[in-house]
Design a protein around this motif. Structure first.
Motif, short mmCIF file in Angstrom:
data_model
loop_
_atom_site.label_atom_id
_atom_site.label_comp_id
_atom_site.label_asym_id
_atom_site.label_seq_id
_atom_site.Cartn_x
_atom_site.Cartn_y
_atom_site.Cartn_z
N VAL A 35 0.82 -1.21 0.00
CA VAL A 35 0.00 0.00 0.00
C VAL A 35 0.86 1.26 0.00
O VAL A 35 0.59 2.21 -0.73
CB VAL A 35 -0.95 0.00 1.21
N THR A 36 1.91 1.28 0.82
CA THR A 36 2.75 2.48 0.94
C THR A 36 3.86 2.54 -0.09
O THR A 36 4.33 3.62 -0.45
CB THR A 36 3.39 2.57 2.34
N GLY A 37 4.32 1.37 -0.55
CA GLY A 37 5.46 1.35 -1.45
C GLY A 37 6.77 1.67 -0.76
O GLY A 37 7.78 1.93 -1.42
N ASP A 38 6.77 1.64 0.56
CA ASP A 38 7.96 2.03 1.31
C ASP A 38 8.18 1.04 2.45
O ASP A 38 7.32 0.86 3.31
CB ASP A 38 7.77 3.44 1.88
N GLU A 43 7.14 -0.78 8.27
CA GLU A 43 7.51 -1.21 9.63
C GLU A 43 6.79 -0.38 10.68
O GLU A 43 6.33 -0.90 11.70
CB GLU A 43 9.02 -1.12 9.80
N ASP A 44 6.67 0.93 10.41
CA ASP A 44 5.94 1.80 11.34
C ASP A 44 4.47 1.42 11.39
O ASP A 44 3.85 1.44 12.47
CB ASP A 44 6.08 3.27 10.92
N ILE A 45 3.90 1.07 10.24
CA ILE A 45 2.49 0.69 10.19
C ILE A 45 2.25 -0.57 11.01
O ILE A 45 1.25 -0.69 11.72
CB ILE A 45 2.05 0.47 8.73
N SER A 106 17.46 6.18 -1.38
CA SER A 106 16.53 5.11 -1.03
C SER A 106 15.97 4.44 -2.28
O SER A 106 15.81 3.21 -2.32
CB SER A 106 15.39 5.64 -0.17
N ASP A 107 15.65 5.23 -3.32
CA ASP A 107 15.10 4.64 -4.53
C ASP A 107 16.09 3.68 -5.18
O ASP A 107 15.71 2.66 -5.75
CB ASP A 107 14.72 5.74 -5.53
N GLU A 117 9.90 -2.59 -9.70
CA GLU A 117 9.20 -1.95 -10.81
C GLU A 117 7.75 -2.39 -10.87
O GLU A 117 6.86 -1.59 -11.15
CB GLU A 117 9.91 -2.27 -12.13
N GLU A 118 7.52 -3.67 -10.61
CA GLU A 118 6.14 -4.18 -10.63
C GLU A 118 5.32 -3.50 -9.55
O GLU A 118 4.17 -3.10 -9.78
CB GLU A 118 6.15 -5.69 -10.40
N LEU A 119 5.90 -3.35 -8.35
CA LEU A 119 5.18 -2.70 -7.25
C LEU A 119 4.89 -1.24 -7.59
O LEU A 119 3.79 -0.75 -7.36
CB LEU A 119 6.02 -2.78 -5.98
N ALA A 120 5.86 -0.55 -8.16
CA ALA A 120 5.67 0.85 -8.51
C ALA A 120 4.58 1.00 -9.57
O ALA A 120 3.74 1.91 -9.49
CB ALA A 120 6.99 1.45 -9.01
N ALA A 121 4.60 0.13 -10.57
CA ALA A 121 3.59 0.20 -11.62
C ALA A 121 2.20 -0.07 -11.07
O ALA A 121 1.23 0.60 -11.42
CB ALA A 121 3.92 -0.81 -12.73
#
Length: 206
Positions: A35-38, A43-45, A106-107, A117-121
């Motif tokens: 959901v966050t892509g991060d 981890e915070d979630i 980080s990127d 790339e799949e997650l970003a798309a």
């Protein structure tokens, strides 16, 4: 008579709650990453989700097959709050004077992962859905909940989950098909493999 795990958690048994964390933390983490892509934000979630779960433990129903829908429902609310906080933070930053930009690597690190790339798309397409449809899609397709479990997590009827998921799948097909079409200027566009990867995720859940 020995208390059930649910009853022990409701009573505030730290061992039972620790078992709950061990069993479901990775599920919540994977959901939050998608959901966050991060990875760091996810981890915070997870931490906030289980803190909230401990606070709300008295609301656990006495019967049921799994607490996963309940936990993912809490995670969804945490993500909503985090998203609102991020928007307020960005708005505040936009009002501050400009400053020298510090390079962010980080990127580059995330790009080393095979599915980056799949997650970003996928997230690019998901961000264009309505929030209600996006939440149903991520719970059913990415987190693996069935219709009834997603309905429990979101506090909505099963029929609402079905209709929202149907609309989300239709809209995502339209978006990925549009991204596959060549741009008038001949610029870069999403590859067929990446588009199919997003679409395959949609069909993974009946």
């Amino acid at each position: 008579m020995e208390l059930s795990a649910r009853a022990r958690i409701r009573a505030g048994d730290p061992v039972a709650f620790g078992d709950l964390f061990d069993e479901h933390a990775q599920v919540v983490y994977r959901y939050a990453v998608r959901v966050t892509g991060d990875w760091a934000s996810a981890e915070d979630i997870v931490s906030l989700t289980f803190l909230e779960a401990w606070r709300l433990r008295a609301k656990i129903r006495s019967e049921g097959e799994s607490l996963r829908p309940w936990l993912l429902g809490i995670a969804t609310n945490v993500l909503r709050n985090a998203s609102r906080a991020a928007r307020r933070h960005e708005a505040a930053l936009s009002r501050m004077p400009g400053r020298d930009v510090v390079p962010d690597f980080s990127d580059e690190l995330v790009g080393r992962l095979a599915d980056a790339e799949e997650l970003a798309a996928a997230r690019t397409a998901l961000d264009r859905l309505r929030k209600a449809e996006r939440e149903v899609f991520t719970l059913c397709v990415w987190a693996g909940l069935n219709y009834a479990e997603a309905a429990e997590a979101l506090g909505v009827p099963v029929g609402t989950v079905r209709s929202r998921l149907s609309r989300a799948r239709t809209r995502l097909r339209e978006l990925t098909d549009a991204e596959r079409e060549p741009s008038p200027g001949g610029g870069q566009h999403i590859s067929e493999d990446r588009a199919n990867a997003v679409r395959s995720k949609q069909e993974r859940h009946p």
